[in-house]
Design a protein around this motif. Sequence first.
Motif, PDB file in Angstrom:
ATOM      1  N   VAL A 275       0.848  -1.187   0.000  1.00  0.00           N
ATOM      2  CA  VAL A 275       0.000   0.000   0.000  1.00  0.00           C
ATOM      3  C   VAL A 275       0.888   1.243   0.000  1.00  0.00           C
ATOM      4  CG1 VAL A 275      -1.895   1.211   1.146  1.00  0.00           C
ATOM      5  CG2 VAL A 275      -1.703  -1.282   1.356  1.00  0.00           C
ATOM      6  N   SER A 276       0.689   2.101  -0.988  1.00  0.00           N
ATOM      7  CA  SER A 276       1.458   3.345  -1.089  1.00  0.00           C
ATOM      8  C   SER A 276       0.529   4.522  -0.857  1.00  0.00           C
ATOM      9  CB  SER A 276       2.115   3.467  -2.466  1.00  0.00           C
ATOM     10  OG  SER A 276       3.005   2.397  -2.697  1.00  0.00           O
ATOM     11  N   PHE A 277       1.040   5.538  -0.158  1.00  0.00           N
ATOM     12  CA  PHE A 277       0.245   6.718   0.168  1.00  0.00           C
ATOM     13  C   PHE A 277       0.905   7.985  -0.375  1.00  0.00           C
ATOM     14  CE2 PHE A 277      -0.228   3.712   3.756  1.00  0.00           C
ATOM     15  CZ  PHE A 277      -1.601   3.552   3.789  1.00  0.00           C
ATOM     16  N   ARG A 278       0.075   8.932  -0.792  1.00  0.00           N
ATOM     17  CA  ARG A 278       0.516  10.290  -1.092  1.00  0.00           C
ATOM     18  C   ARG A 278      -0.487  11.236  -0.455  1.00  0.00           C
ATOM     19  NH1 ARG A 278       4.100   7.581  -2.357  1.00  0.00           N
ATOM     20  NH2 ARG A 278       5.363   7.572  -4.258  1.00  0.00           N
ATOM     21  N   SER A 279      -0.027  12.441  -0.099  1.00  0.00           N
ATOM     22  CA  SER A 279      -0.953  13.408   0.486  1.00  0.00           C
ATOM     23  C   SER A 279      -0.502  14.821   0.180  1.00  0.00           C
ATOM     24  CB  SER A 279      -1.061  13.213   2.006  1.00  0.00           C
ATOM     25  OG  SER A 279       0.150  13.577   2.644  1.00  0.00           O
ATOM     26  N   ARG A 280      -1.380  15.754   0.472  1.00  0.00           N
ATOM     27  CA  ARG A 280      -1.067  17.166   0.309  1.00  0.00           C
ATOM     28  C   ARG A 280      -1.016  17.851   1.673  1.00  0.00           C
ATOM     29  NH1 ARG A 280      -4.505  16.834  -4.431  1.00  0.00           N
ATOM     30  NH2 ARG A 280      -3.257  17.310  -6.287  1.00  0.00           N
ATOM     31  N   ASN A 281      -0.161  18.852   1.734  1.00  0.00           N
ATOM     32  CA  ASN A 281      -0.117  19.781   2.863  1.00  0.00           C
ATOM     33  C   ASN A 281       0.070  19.072   4.202  1.00  0.00           C
ATOM     34  OD1 ASN A 281      -0.571  21.822   0.945  1.00  0.00           O
ATOM     35  ND2 ASN A 281      -2.776  21.504   1.071  1.00  0.00           N
ATOM     36  N   ARG A 282      -0.813  19.333   5.156  1.00  0.00           N
ATOM     37  CA  ARG A 282      -0.600  18.900   6.536  1.00  0.00           C
ATOM     38  C   ARG A 282      -0.988  17.451   6.798  1.00  0.00           C
ATOM     39  NH1 ARG A 282      -5.620  18.935   9.047  1.00  0.00           N
ATOM     40  NH2 ARG A 282      -7.250  20.055   7.922  1.00  0.00           N
ATOM     41  N   HIS A 283      -1.557  16.771   5.857  1.00  0.00           N
ATOM     42  CA  HIS A 283      -2.075  15.419   6.098  1.00  0.00           C
ATOM     43  C   HIS A 283      -0.917  14.414   6.097  1.00  0.00           C
ATOM     44  CE1 HIS A 283      -6.004  17.182   5.746  1.00  0.00           C
ATOM     45  NE2 HIS A 283      -5.701  17.635   4.544  1.00  0.00           N
ATOM     46  N   ASP A 284      -0.649  13.861   7.270  1.00  0.00           N
ATOM     47  CA  ASP A 284       0.554  13.054   7.512  1.00  0.00           C
ATOM     48  C   ASP A 284       0.291  11.572   7.257  1.00  0.00           C
ATOM     49  OD1 ASP A 284       2.908  11.940   8.348  1.00  0.00           O
ATOM     50  OD2 ASP A 284       2.839  12.722  10.387  1.00  0.00           O
ATOM     51  N   VAL A 285       0.553  11.123   6.021  1.00  0.00           N
ATOM     52  CA  VAL A 285       0.303   9.715   5.700  1.00  0.00           C
ATOM     53  C   VAL A 285       1.379   8.792   6.273  1.00  0.00           C
ATOM     54  CG1 VAL A 285      -1.130  10.108   3.673  1.00  0.00           C
ATOM     55  CG2 VAL A 285       1.369  10.052   3.423  1.00  0.00           C
ATOM     56  N   ASN A 286       2.459   9.362   6.781  1.00  0.00           N
ATOM     57  CA  ASN A 286       3.433   8.528   7.501  1.00  0.00           C
ATOM     58  C   ASN A 286       2.758   7.874   8.708  1.00  0.00           C
ATOM     59  OD1 ASN A 286       6.000   7.446   8.204  1.00  0.00           O
ATOM     60  ND2 ASN A 286       6.270   9.085   9.687  1.00  0.00           N
ATOM     61  N   GLN A 287       1.826   8.595   9.329  1.00  0.00           N
ATOM     62  CA  GLN A 287       1.057   8.010  10.438  1.00  0.00           C
ATOM     63  C   GLN A 287       0.284   6.773   9.976  1.00  0.00           C
ATOM     64  OE1 GLN A 287      -1.373  10.390  13.105  1.00  0.00           O
ATOM     65  NE2 GLN A 287      -0.443  12.267  12.336  1.00  0.00           N
ATOM     66  N   ALA A 289       0.953   4.811   7.382  1.00  0.00           N
ATOM     67  CA  ALA A 289       1.882   3.721   7.077  1.00  0.00           C
ATOM     68  C   ALA A 289       2.382   3.045   8.351  1.00  0.00           C
ATOM     69  CB  ALA A 289       3.047   4.261   6.259  1.00  0.00           C
ATOM     70  N   ARG A 290       2.709   3.835   9.354  1.00  0.00           N
ATOM     71  CA  ARG A 290       3.222   3.279  10.603  1.00  0.00           C
ATOM     72  C   ARG A 290       2.155   2.458  11.324  1.00  0.00           C
ATOM     73  NH1 ARG A 290       6.976   7.555  13.779  1.00  0.00           N
ATOM     74  NH2 ARG A 290       7.478   5.628  14.875  1.00  0.00           N
ATOM     75  N   LEU A 291       0.906   2.823  11.135  1.00  0.00           N
ATOM     76  CA  LEU A 291      -0.196   2.081  11.736  1.00  0.00           C
ATOM     77  C   LEU A 291      -0.200   0.628  11.267  1.00  0.00           C
ATOM     78  CD1 LEU A 291      -2.610   2.813  13.621  1.00  0.00           C
ATOM     79  CD2 LEU A 291      -3.978   3.121  11.553  1.00  0.00           C
ATOM     80  N   PHE A 292       0.304   0.417  10.052  1.00  0.00           N
ATOM     81  CA  PHE A 292       0.331  -0.927   9.469  1.00  0.00           C
ATOM     82  C   PHE A 292       1.755  -1.475   9.334  1.00  0.00           C
ATOM     83  CE2 PHE A 292      -3.651   0.993   8.126  1.00  0.00           C
ATOM     84  CZ  PHE A 292      -4.566  -0.020   8.381  1.00  0.00           C
ATOM     85  N   GLY A 293       2.672  -0.937  10.139  1.00  0.00           N
ATOM     86  CA  GLY A 293       4.019  -1.481  10.186  1.00  0.00           C
ATOM     87  C   GLY A 293       4.981  -0.929   9.151  1.00  0.00           C
ATOM     88  N   GLY A 294       4.572   0.122   8.435  1.00  0.00           N
ATOM     89  CA  GLY A 294       5.435   0.727   7.420  1.00  0.00           C
ATOM     90  C   GLY A 294       5.986   2.057   7.868  1.00  0.00           C
ATOM     91  N   GLY A 295       6.225   2.939   6.903  1.00  0.00           N
ATOM     92  CA  GLY A 295       6.758   4.255   7.232  1.00  0.00           C
ATOM     93  C   GLY A 295       7.077   5.050   5.986  1.00  0.00           C
ATOM     94  N   HIS A 297       7.566   9.320   4.685  1.00  0.00           N
ATOM     95  CA  HIS A 297       7.554  10.756   4.929  1.00  0.00           C
ATOM     96  C   HIS A 297       6.137  11.240   5.205  1.00  0.00           C
ATOM     97  CE1 HIS A 297      11.688  10.986   3.536  1.00  0.00           C
ATOM     98  NE2 HIS A 297      11.346  10.304   2.461  1.00  0.00           N
ATOM     99  N   LYS A 298       6.025  12.491   5.569  1.00  0.00           N
ATOM    100  CA  LYS A 298       4.724  13.076   5.859  1.00  0.00           C
ATOM    101  C   LYS A 298       3.767  12.968   4.669  1.00  0.00           C
ATOM    102  CE  LYS A 298       2.586  17.481   7.189  1.00  0.00           C
ATOM    103  NZ  LYS A 298       2.843  18.906   7.535  1.00  0.00           N
ATOM    104  N   ASN A 299       4.270  13.247   3.475  1.00  0.00           N
ATOM    105  CA  ASN A 299       3.407  13.266   2.290  1.00  0.00           C
ATOM    106  C   ASN A 299       3.621  12.097   1.333  1.00  0.00           C
ATOM    107  OD1 ASN A 299       4.071  16.650   2.629  1.00  0.00           O
ATOM    108  ND2 ASN A 299       1.980  15.889   2.795  1.00  0.00           N
ATOM    109  N   ALA A 300       4.474  11.161   1.709  1.00  0.00           N
ATOM    110  CA  ALA A 300       4.707   9.976   0.869  1.00  0.00           C
ATOM    111  C   ALA A 300       5.193   8.847   1.759  1.00  0.00           C
ATOM    112  CB  ALA A 300       5.730  10.277  -0.219  1.00  0.00           C
ATOM    113  N   ALA A 301       4.440   7.761   1.802  1.00  0.00           N
ATOM    114  CA  ALA A 301       4.792   6.652   2.695  1.00  0.00           C
ATOM    115  C   ALA A 301       4.222   5.356   2.134  1.00  0.00           C
ATOM    116  CB  ALA A 301       4.249   6.914   4.098  1.00  0.00           C
ATOM    117  N   GLY A 302       4.540   4.243   2.796  1.00  0.00           N
ATOM    118  CA  GLY A 302       4.038   2.965   2.327  1.00  0.00           C
ATOM    119  C   GLY A 302       4.105   1.889   3.393  1.00  0.00           C
TER     120      GLY A 302
END
Length: 333
Positions: A275-287, A289-295, A297-302
Amino acid sequence: MPADKKSLSLIASAIKKHSTFFVAGHLKPDGDTIGSALALGSLLHRLGKKAKLFSKEPIPEYLRFLPSIRSITITPKVTGTFDCAIILESSALERMGNLIDSTQAKTFINIDHHATSTNFGHINYLDPGASSSAEQIFYLFKHMKLPISRAEAQNLYIGLVTDTGKFQHANTSPDAMLMAAHLIEAGVKPFEIYDKIYATKSLVSLKLLSLALSTLNVTEEGTIAYLEVTQDMYRASGASAMDTEDIINYCMMMPGIKIGILFREIENSKNEVKVSFRSRNRHDVNQLARLFGGGGHKNAAGCTVQGTIISAKKQVIPCAVKLLLTGLAVRVK
């Protein structure tokens, strides 16, 4: 200039002290991992060191034009011992596929710019404020007062431009732009890099993109977009996981979208979804990713989720909605 001059000094001392070096980055190598490794390997060779570069997985097609790309050995496991192992943007040895273990080098140097990194090295140069590992290696060149060759500049620029998303992501800092200026002065031609990285796509990758875009969907609120890549799509298009690099970015092209998610079945695995995440501005998708054992950056994580794409969607999308509503990523039952 980076604040962590102490780590740079420790790395420079270790390089001067040791003779044989292992260099590798994370699984599913990208432009930053490969470009940084090649530039670092060149630095070591120029100083008269014996450096070997490795990757557990193949180099993506779009990076195979890079200077000295053939110096990277693709192997499932490295034998032998080294004076020093330098691990790039990996939170742990597992993240680079356990190419070597802790007994195969006297000194481990951990260079990473991800917020989720751990202090697994004897020397840890961790800078979440850096745009890329390439930026960290750039400052190593500067610290050691080594002029950067055109080939080294090209490798570093690849790391910088890919990890900043063509200088469009939130990690595009003044330091990153100053670095780009230095690299252009060293001989990099940005238009040539753009043409090779972003303006050239294989037929199979375009076929895979077409199939993936047919699954594009948005949540009821119209703020989260998601799509998927299945093993059937790989077979139908003739593509592979290496051809998925930019697919997630199409989620973020629609107005009003704050989070984009790509669900990708892992090749040759029946019960794992990347699962890969991208986001804009203040929305921290690193959170997320970490919820599911990943990690990441704030705007790009997996992360990797056990199960099917359907079950992964049921787990992940409600958590993404919760993140938008509250600013916190928590499990939603």
